[in-house]
Design a protein around this motif. Structure first.
Motif, short mmCIF file in Angstrom:
data_model
loop_
_atom_site.label_atom_id
_atom_site.label_comp_id
_atom_site.label_asym_id
_atom_site.label_seq_id
_atom_site.Cartn_x
_atom_site.Cartn_y
_atom_site.Cartn_z
N CYS A 60 0.58 -1.34 0.11
CA CYS A 60 0.13 0.24 -0.52
C CYS A 60 0.54 1.36 -0.26
O CYS A 60 1.81 0.79 0.12
N ARG A 61 0.43 2.65 -0.61
CA ARG A 61 1.26 3.55 -0.52
C ARG A 61 0.74 4.55 -0.12
O ARG A 61 -0.53 4.61 0.23
N VAL A 62 1.25 5.94 0.64
CA VAL A 62 0.23 7.32 1.15
C VAL A 62 0.12 8.01 -0.65
O VAL A 62 0.99 8.10 -0.84
N LEU A 63 -1.17 8.10 -0.74
CA LEU A 63 -1.85 8.59 -2.27
C LEU A 63 -1.65 10.47 -2.26
O LEU A 63 -1.05 10.95 -2.90
N ALA A 64 -2.23 10.63 -0.47
CA ALA A 64 -2.31 11.95 -0.40
C ALA A 64 -1.87 12.63 0.89
O ALA A 64 -2.33 11.42 2.03
N VAL A 65 -1.43 13.48 0.94
CA VAL A 65 -1.39 13.88 2.67
C VAL A 65 -2.07 15.54 2.96
O VAL A 65 -2.23 16.89 2.02
N ALA A 66 -2.95 16.40 3.71
CA ALA A 66 -2.96 16.87 4.42
C ALA A 66 -2.53 17.68 5.45
O ALA A 66 -2.56 16.13 6.31
N LYS A 67 -2.51 18.83 5.77
CA LYS A 67 -2.17 19.71 7.01
C LYS A 67 -4.29 19.86 7.81
O LYS A 67 -3.86 20.53 7.21
N ILE A 68 -3.84 19.53 9.23
CA ILE A 68 -5.11 20.66 9.58
C ILE A 68 -4.70 21.07 11.08
O ILE A 68 -4.56 20.33 11.96
N ALA A 69 -4.45 22.54 10.78
CA ALA A 69 -4.08 22.72 11.74
C ALA A 69 -2.59 22.45 12.97
O ALA A 69 -3.05 22.21 14.11
N GLY A 70 -1.81 21.91 11.87
CA GLY A 70 -0.56 20.50 12.41
C GLY A 70 -0.73 19.91 12.13
O GLY A 70 0.42 19.14 12.95
N THR A 71 -2.12 19.38 12.77
CA THR A 71 -2.07 17.75 12.50
C THR A 71 -2.03 16.97 10.84
O THR A 71 -2.88 17.97 10.09
N GLU A 74 -3.39 11.81 6.37
CA GLU A 74 -2.97 10.72 5.10
C GLU A 74 -4.06 10.21 4.30
O GLU A 74 -4.49 8.78 5.28
N LEU A 75 -4.01 10.23 3.11
CA LEU A 75 -4.60 9.34 2.88
C LEU A 75 -4.24 7.57 2.18
O LEU A 75 -3.10 8.00 1.54
N ILE A 76 -4.42 6.76 2.96
CA ILE A 76 -3.99 5.40 2.50
C ILE A 76 -4.61 4.81 1.43
O ILE A 76 -5.53 3.68 1.54
N ALA A 77 -3.82 3.68 0.46
CA ALA A 77 -4.60 2.63 -0.39
C ALA A 77 -4.09 1.45 -0.25
O ALA A 77 -2.20 1.08 -0.41
N ASP A 78 -4.69 0.43 -0.50
CA ASP A 78 -4.57 -0.94 -0.50
C ASP A 78 -4.02 -0.95 -2.06
O ASP A 78 -4.18 0.16 -2.52
N SER A 79 -3.29 -1.97 -2.57
CA SER A 79 -2.69 -2.09 -3.42
C SER A 79 -4.16 -2.10 -4.78
O SER A 79 -5.26 -2.97 -3.76
N GLY A 80 -4.15 -1.32 -5.40
CA GLY A 80 -4.89 -1.08 -6.82
C GLY A 80 -6.12 -0.26 -5.95
O GLY A 80 -7.28 -0.20 -6.78
N ALA A 81 -5.78 0.14 -5.02
CA ALA A 81 -6.61 1.88 -4.78
C ALA A 81 -7.78 1.70 -4.74
O ALA A 81 -8.83 2.32 -4.96
N THR A 82 -8.82 0.29 -4.62
CA THR A 82 -10.11 -0.04 -3.92
C THR A 82 -10.34 0.05 -3.33
O THR A 82 -11.61 -0.52 -2.72
N SER A 83 -9.88 0.40 -2.03
CA SER A 83 -9.76 0.07 -0.42
C SER A 83 -8.76 0.95 0.13
O SER A 83 -7.69 1.23 -0.53
N ASP A 103 -16.44 1.34 -0.97
CA ASP A 103 -17.68 -0.07 -0.69
C ASP A 103 -18.36 0.38 -2.44
O ASP A 103 -18.87 -0.61 -2.46
N LEU A 104 -18.60 1.52 -3.13
CA LEU A 104 -19.03 1.97 -3.54
C LEU A 104 -18.83 1.40 -5.58
O LEU A 104 -19.31 1.58 -5.90
N GLY A 105 -17.67 1.33 -4.99
CA GLY A 105 -16.63 0.76 -6.55
C GLY A 105 -15.76 2.13 -6.76
O GLY A 105 -15.20 2.25 -7.40
N VAL A 106 -15.89 3.65 -6.01
CA VAL A 106 -14.52 4.14 -6.50
C VAL A 106 -12.93 3.73 -6.19
O VAL A 106 -12.74 3.22 -4.77
N THR A 107 -12.71 4.33 -6.42
CA THR A 107 -11.26 3.58 -6.61
C THR A 107 -10.51 5.27 -6.25
O THR A 107 -9.96 6.29 -6.84
N LEU A 108 -9.33 4.87 -5.86
CA LEU A 108 -8.56 6.38 -4.83
C LEU A 108 -7.81 7.21 -5.96
O LEU A 108 -7.04 6.03 -6.54
#
Length: 234
Positions: A60-71, A74-83, A103-108
């Motif tokens: 799996c890999r980190v797809l995207a990172v955001a900072k919220i008030a210092g926090t 990370e959006l981490i996707a499994d292999s295939g980015a389907t979960s 779960d609706l079939g969205v790919t990250l």
């Protein structure tokens, strides 16, 4: 007065809510909710943060990172980015939230994560769905984060967080919809569009804008800007 308004988004959102709720019984919408760990320094771009133990399907890999008030979020996707997962608080944090929208079939993708800072901050995880977009909202206050069960849907292909009402209850969700009675996004392609605005926590409809020729004509596009005074009953 608008001559037409499709109930497509409302009906589909209700159906998706049932699907997400059913999936939550099996996979658990929120795996763990704990107080957010202290913010971590962002990792070098050449060395992604460790993901071992976060994914169900390696690698799996980190797809995207955001900072919220210092926090760090990370959006981490499994292999295939389907979960995937949202890890809140950096690589050492154990605060992990499931991505139910998959779960609706969205790919990250790398563009699937958007976050907004307010008294109640929020992140939106979204992706392509049924010729439009579907998204999952995650909200946080005082270091505690949770996922909301109701999915948000855009038939016309624009879904984002924005500060419309300037309230303390979090940002709103902007969802572009076709002004079309045909019933599905595929049938309505090329029709005028409007922005449907939702309160993020309750999922209730705040109002709708007037119609525009297309998504590119929405005010401020590609980062659409809507004011409370622009809205009227849908």
């Amino acid at each position: 007065m608008r001559a037409r308004r499709t109930p497509w988004a409302v009906v589909l959102a209700s159906v998706l809510s049932v699907l997400v709720a059913a999936g939550a019984l099996v996979g658990a919408v929120v795996v763990r909710e704990q107080r957010v760990a202290p913010a971590q320094e962002p990792p070098p771009t050449v060395t992604p943060p460790p993901t071992t133990g976060v994914c169900l399907v390696e690698p799996c890999r980190v797809l995207a990172v955001a900072k919220i008030a210092g926090t760090t979020v990370e959006l981490i996707a499994d292999s295939g980015a389907t979960s995937g997962r949202l890890r809140i608080g950096g690589p050492s944090s154990s605060s992990i939230i499931e991505t139910t929208v998959t779960d609706l079939g969205v790919t990250l993708t790398k563009s699937s994560l958007q976050c907004v800072v307010k008294a109640m901050s929020a992140c939106l995880v979204s992706g392509n769905y049924d010729n439009g977009l579907a998204g999952q909202a995650v909200v946080g206050r005082s270091g505690k984060w949770s996922s909301l069960a109701r999915p948000f849907v855009s038939g016309a292909g624009y879904l984002a967080l924005a500060d419309v009402a300037s309230s303390q209850s979090g940002p709103e969700v902007l969802a572009a919809q076709y002004d079309c009675a045909a019933g599905t996004p595929a049938d309505c392609a090329g029709e005028p569009v409007f922005v449907q605005v939702f309160a993020i926590v309750s999922g209730t409809e705040v109002g709708c804008t007037r119609t525009y020729d297309d998504v590119g004509s929405l005010p401020g596009h590609p980062r659409v800007s809507v004011r409370a005074g622009d809205l009227s009953p849908c």
